[in-house]
Enzyme design. Structure first.
Site, short mmCIF file in Angstrom:
data_model
loop_
_atom_site.label_atom_id
_atom_site.label_comp_id
_atom_site.label_asym_id
_atom_site.label_seq_id
_atom_site.Cartn_x
_atom_site.Cartn_y
_atom_site.Cartn_z
N ASN A 1 -14.51 -5.29 3.10
CA ASN A 1 -13.71 -6.50 2.89
C ASN A 1 -14.46 -7.76 3.33
OD1 ASN A 1 -11.60 -5.31 1.66
ND2 ASN A 1 -10.09 -5.69 3.25
N THR B 1 -5.35 -0.60 7.52
CA THR B 1 -6.68 -1.06 7.95
C THR B 1 -6.64 -1.28 9.46
OG1 THR B 1 -6.97 -2.15 5.82
CG2 THR B 1 -8.40 -2.90 7.62
N GLU C 1 -4.24 -5.78 -4.83
CA GLU C 1 -2.96 -6.19 -5.37
C GLU C 1 -3.20 -6.78 -6.77
OE1 GLU C 1 -0.65 -8.64 -2.68
OE2 GLU C 1 -1.17 -7.33 -1.02
N VAL D 1 0.83 -1.21 0.00
CA VAL D 1 0.00 0.00 0.00
C VAL D 1 0.87 1.26 0.00
CG1 VAL D 1 -1.60 1.37 1.43
CG2 VAL D 1 -2.04 -1.05 1.00
N CYS E 1 -5.40 -9.48 3.15
CA CYS E 1 -6.51 -8.68 3.70
C CYS E 1 -7.70 -9.50 4.19
CB CYS E 1 -6.96 -7.65 2.67
SG CYS E 1 -5.72 -6.40 2.35
N LYS F 1 -3.44 -14.60 -5.56
CA LYS F 1 -4.19 -14.25 -6.77
C LYS F 1 -3.16 -13.98 -7.86
CE LYS F 1 -5.98 -10.08 -6.92
NZ LYS F 1 -6.50 -8.73 -6.60
N GLU G 1 -7.65 2.30 2.56
CA GLU G 1 -7.26 2.07 1.17
C GLU G 1 -8.01 0.86 0.63
OE1 GLU G 1 -5.41 3.92 -0.99
OE2 GLU G 1 -6.31 2.40 -2.25
N PHE G 2 -8.48 0.98 -0.63
CA PHE G 2 -9.28 -0.10 -1.22
C PHE G 2 -8.61 -0.74 -2.43
CE2 PHE G 2 -12.14 2.66 1.08
CZ PHE G 2 -12.91 1.77 1.81
N LEU G 3 -7.34 -0.39 -2.67
CA LEU G 3 -6.68 -0.96 -3.86
C LEU G 3 -6.58 -2.48 -3.75
CD1 LEU G 3 -3.57 -1.89 -3.02
CD2 LEU G 3 -3.14 0.55 -3.16
P1 NAD Z 1 3.26 -4.62 3.98
O1 NAD Z 1 3.59 -5.63 5.01
O2 NAD Z 1 3.45 -4.94 2.53
O3 NAD Z 1 4.09 -3.28 4.26
C1 NAD Z 1 4.23 -2.69 5.52
C2 NAD Z 1 5.58 -2.00 5.60
O4 NAD Z 1 5.63 -1.23 6.80
C3 NAD Z 1 6.76 -2.98 5.67
O5 NAD Z 1 7.65 -2.73 4.60
C4 NAD Z 1 7.41 -2.71 7.03
O6 NAD Z 1 8.81 -2.83 7.01
C5 NAD Z 1 6.98 -1.26 7.29
N1 NAD Z 1 7.01 -0.84 8.69
C6 NAD Z 1 6.53 -1.47 9.78
N2 NAD Z 1 6.74 -0.72 10.88
C7 NAD Z 1 7.35 0.42 10.49
C8 NAD Z 1 7.81 1.59 11.17
N3 NAD Z 1 7.66 1.73 12.49
N4 NAD Z 1 8.42 2.54 10.44
C9 NAD Z 1 8.59 2.42 9.12
N5 NAD Z 1 8.14 1.34 8.41
C10 NAD Z 1 7.54 0.35 9.09
O7 NAD Z 1 1.75 -4.20 4.25
P2 NAD Z 1 0.63 -3.80 3.17
O8 NAD Z 1 0.14 -5.01 2.47
O9 NAD Z 1 1.13 -2.65 2.38
O10 NAD Z 1 -0.54 -3.32 4.13
C11 NAD Z 1 -0.44 -2.14 4.87
C12 NAD Z 1 -1.80 -1.82 5.45
O11 NAD Z 1 -2.72 -1.53 4.39
C13 NAD Z 1 -2.43 -2.97 6.25
O12 NAD Z 1 -3.15 -2.43 7.32
C14 NAD Z 1 -3.36 -3.61 5.25
O13 NAD Z 1 -4.43 -4.29 5.87
C15 NAD Z 1 -3.85 -2.41 4.46
N6 NAD Z 1 -4.28 -2.71 3.09
C16 NAD Z 1 -3.56 -3.60 2.35
C17 NAD Z 1 -3.96 -3.85 1.03
C18 NAD Z 1 -3.21 -4.84 0.18
O14 NAD Z 1 -3.74 -5.23 -0.87
N7 NAD Z 1 -2.01 -5.25 0.56
C19 NAD Z 1 -5.08 -3.18 0.49
C20 NAD Z 1 -5.76 -2.28 1.28
C21 NAD Z 1 -5.35 -2.04 2.58
#
Ligand code: NAD
Length: 430
Positions: free
Chosen positions: A209, A120, A153, A11, A261, A321, A149-151
């Site tokens: 979700n 989230t 992957e 995200v 998610c 996916k 965020e609603f994107l």
């Molecule tokens: P991710 O695990 O891919 O990325 C999270 C990043 O945060 C990691 O690179 C980690 O190193 C970093 N991080 C953790 N603690 C930190 C800190 N204190 N300082 C700096 N960086 C730090 O997670 P994601 O898939 O991008 O998801 C992030 C959020 O968005 C979650 O809450 C998820 O539920 C939500 N979300 C994800 C998606 C998806 O498709 N992946 C879609 C919508 C919402």
């Protein structure tokens, strides 16, 4: 406007790159040095169609930078939190990463800031974050915005650039100007911004979700019924989806939903609803149905191995996916774990060549091609709906397999690729 995005994962990297493409100065911050070093050297750390171009163009334009330095919290007008909120053992959302960032903000910021929570998070988190910041730094004025965020992957860049709507949750009386500025390019393109309070914004994300997960679980149950009554689940899905009240999305048969998610978000809302005394029976059922789905299909696949010993199963697609390299909670992993527990040898292939697989299964190397993974195999299971599998060289594959069987858990091929194969799929006669 200067923006710092904290968390440079699926995200954070997409959001940071897309905001920078709007002309906003963005620094993507992560405490994982390896990720930041790779991005600084021009390597894109996730598999996401279209992302590389957006990142490269923004770097060239001087609008996007990467750092591990917390000084960028102070330098920013807006801080966007996009760190992970994984599932805890009890099902609740683990907010350790988020709380770590809130601590960093309190300790490193010396003036007023707008803080946007894109992660989230359970209902009440924005309010708690605001209180925490006031307690730690009472002299500063913080605005905490919920902006889920609603994107998806696999199509994250286009989803971010052309969302159906942007949801903004704000406490009464807090200023909207900064957020309006951030999203100017999207509002100019006609994207509606939906303003509400923090709690509603947080619940919109979870209920969206969970609702989508429920549709998938529902269709999988209809698929089981279709098999018994002799119906065709793909036709049932198309027929249902043709009704505008229902719509065609998230009505695809499969091996059970996975990903970063739906599993954790259904668990977190289930946990929250129980804690507050408003238990959701529907979400409970969705979680149970999905777990049962994965188990049933793994057992069904195992029964197809009718030779006596030394079974080998080929898994095509390990990501949850297509068009991503993310294997978090992928149904393929449940299938693989089940087969391994039965002593079956696994040969897996995934077009993304995801590095996450080697971290989880250090003893299993991903094969170099779909055909290589099928060598001496007794069964191919199509776990992920990668387009590439449709155009595999099935004549070559038939030549290298021991038992020529395909179990298509995505109904991707539609029918047997040739008379050489015994082909099974879901919810219809193959
Ligand atoms: P991710 O695990 O891919 O990325 C999270 C990043 O945060 C990691 O690179 C980690 O190193 C970093 N991080 C953790 N603690 C930190 C800190 N204190 N300082 C700096 N960086 C730090 O997670 P994601 O898939 O991008 O998801 C992030 C959020 O968005 C979650 O809450 C998820 O539920 C939500 N979300 C994800 C998606 C998806 O498709 N992946 C879609 C919508 C919402």
């Amino acid at each position: 406007m200067k923006v710092t995005v904290v968390g440079t994962g699926y995200v954070g990297l997409v959001a940071g790159a897309c905001f920078s493409s709007f002309g906003i100065n963005v620094t993507c911050l992560d405490n994982n040095e390896e990720i930041i070093e790779k991005l600084k050297s021009g390597e894109i750390t996730i598999h996401e169609p279209g992302l590389e171009d957006v990142v490269k163009n923004s770097i060239l334009a001087g609008k996007l930078a990467f750092s591990t330095s917390k000084a960028h919290l102070q330098n920013a007008d807006v801080i966007i939190i996009a760190v992970g909120t994984p599932q805890s053992a009890d099902g609740s959302a683990n907010l350790d990463y988020l709380n770590g960032v809130v601590d960093d903000i309190a300790n490193n910021v010396t003036d007023d800031k707008v803080i946007i929570i894109k992660s989230t998070v359970p209902v009440g988190t924005a309010e708690k974050t605001l209180q925490l910041l006031y307690t730690k730094a009472p002299e500063r004025k913080f605005t905490v915005v919920s902006n889920p965020e609603f994107l998806r992957e696999g199509s994250a860049v286009s989803d971010f650039m052309k969302p159906d709507r942007v949801v903004i949750g704000l406490k009464n009386g807090m200023e909207r100007e900064t957020i309006q500025l951030l999203y100017t390019k999207l509002t100019e393109a006609g994207v509606p911004i939906f303003y509400t309070d923090n709690a509603s914004a947080e619940l919109i994300k979870y209920s969206s979700n969970c609702y989508l997960a429920m549709r998938l679980a529902f269709l999988n149950e209809m698929s089981d019924i279709a098999e018994v009554v002799g119906a065709n689940i793909d036709d049932v899905s198309a027929g249902m989806g043709g009704d505008k009240r229902i719509g065609k999305h998230y009505l695809k048969v499969g091996p059970g939903f996975g990903g970063s998610c739906f599993p954790k978000d259904t668990a977190a809302l289930d946990y929250l609803s129980t804690q507050i005394g408003a238990k959701s029976k529907i979400i409970d059922a969705v979680i149970a149905a999905n777990a049962g789905r994965k188990q049933n299909l793994a057992e069904r696949a195992y029964k197809m191995l009718n030779t006596n010993a030394d079974h080998t199963v080929t898994v095509w697609g390990v990501t949850f996916k297509a068009n991503t390299d993310d294997i978090r909670d992928s149904a393929a992993l449940d299938i693989i774990d089940f087969m391994i527990s039965k002593g079956v040898k696994i040969q897996a292939y995934d077009p993304s060549n995801t590095a996450q697989f080697a971290n989880k299964y250090p003893d299993l190397n991903l094969a170099e091609s779909a055909a290589a993974a099928a060598k001496n195999s007794d069964l191919i299971i199509i776990c992920t709906e990668w387009e590439e599998f449709k155009s595999a060289n099935f004549a070559e594959i038939a030549g290298v397999m021991r038992n020529k069987q395909i179990f298509d858990m995505r109904n991707l091929l539609g029918s047997s690729p040739s008379d050489d194969f015994k082909y099974s799929c879901l919810g219809k006669n193959a």
